[in-house]
Scaffold this active site. Structure first.
Site, PDB file in Angstrom:
ATOM      1  CG  ASP A 185      -1.768   1.206   1.354  1.00  0.00           C
ATOM      2  OD1 ASP A 185      -2.432   1.558   0.360  1.00  0.00           O
ATOM      3  OD2 ASP A 185      -1.753   1.833   2.437  1.00  0.00           O
ATOM      4  CG  ASP A 222      -1.201   8.323   2.760  1.00  0.00           C
ATOM      5  OD1 ASP A 222      -0.089   8.848   2.895  1.00  0.00           O
ATOM      6  OD2 ASP A 222      -2.236   8.818   3.246  1.00  0.00           O
ATOM      7  CG  ASP A 248      -1.685   2.300   6.516  1.00  0.00           C
ATOM      8  OD1 ASP A 248      -2.032   1.923   5.362  1.00  0.00           O
ATOM      9  OD2 ASP A 248      -2.020   3.404   6.987  1.00  0.00           O
TER      10      ASP A 248
END
Length: 289
Positions: free
Chosen positions: A29, A31, A228
């Site tokens: 991923d 960001d 995250d």
């Protein structure tokens, strides 16, 4: 180097994943994992460099449907990190390919989204149309775009009630900004869904389709999915049948993993990306504090 040798190399380099079985690549991923706003996440540069030096394929998976893969790769490079467009899989690309598998070439698709989403549709032979065009669409596809307005949503609702299939690139309720979380595509999808009573087909994370498409893009079969967010990154990796790692540099933390359902439980938890190279057996939600 044959596939089996590549798998052994990846597993030996990514020492923390040894207990998860062989992996042949890594999906990230963005960001909260690679960058956070204007800053590179600590350890991201080291991690990408070590993977590149070891010849381990890696790619980036984003639910951002408002920008092209090339634009996103250019953003990653602007941080001084290595990235090419071919390594980036966006929810717009996956939605367009999935629509092309369902509808004939040239089918009109009412497009609520950015020019990047419309370009993805054209690339696969579909015809994006805008609200007010007078064309009866075969489907509606909705992706994030800051310039959408009431008339766009009204046109989507009308088309869906008339029988057009309803698709969405992703259901992320919020998106990170320099002013804090703001409404994401999922917030606007809820509007159309509520008005029409029709649930969209969603192609972005946590859809397995999104994750397997990203794996295919970098030529791997069993990558480690790192993110995250439990509800998108980890749930998507698990849905695809891949091992997953939660990195604690973004949204979700250990206490969130403890409270998550089985569909969003990470196989591995690391405080920062470089821990992937450490010869440990992984951290469970009980062991990590």
């Amino acid at each position: 180097m044959n596939d089996r040798a590549e798998t052994r190399t990846a597993s030996s380099v990514l020492a923390a994943t040894a207990h998860l079985g062989p992996v042949d690549g890594v999906l990230f991923d963005l960001d909260g994992v690679i960058y956070a706003g204007p800053e590179v996440v600590p350890g991201a540069q080291e991690t990408l460099t070590r993977l590149g030096e070891a010849g381990i394929p890696y790619g980036f998976v984003t639910n951002n449907a408002s920008r092209s893969a090339e634009d996103i790769a250019a953003q990653i490079r602007s941080y001084g990190l290595p990235a090419e467009a071919a390594q980036v899989t966006t929810s717009a690309q996956v939605a367009a390919r999935a629509l092309a598998a369902e509808f004939p070439s040239g089918a009109p698709i009412l497009t609520l989204g950015s020019p990047a989403l419309a370009d993805c549709l054209r690339e696969v032979g579909l015809a994006p149309v805008a609200a007010g065009s007078g064309t009866v669409p075969a489907a509606v596809v909705q992706g994030f775009h800051r310039e959408l307005n009431w008339y766009d949503f009204a046109a989507a609702c009308e088309a869906i009630r008339a029988g057009a299939a309803y698709w969405a690139t992703n259901r992320d309720i919020s998106m990170p900004t320099d002013r804090g979380p703001m409404p994401g595509n999922g917030s606007f999808v809820r509007i159309v869904e509520t008005i029409t009573g029709v649930e969209p087909t969603v192609t972005g994370k946590p859809s397995a389709l999104m994750i397997t498409a990203a794996a295919a893009a970098i030529g791997v079969q069993r990558p480690l999915m790192i993110g995250d967010r439990l509800d998108t990154d980890i749930a998507g990796g698990r849905a695809a049948g891949y091992p997953t790692a939660l990195v604690l540099t973004g949204i979700h933390q250990v206490e969130d993993a403890r409270a998550a359902g089985a569909e969003a439980q990470p196989d591995l938890i690391v405080a920062a990306l470089p821990e992937l190279f450490e010869p440990v057996t992984g951290r469970s939600t009980e062991e990590t504090s």
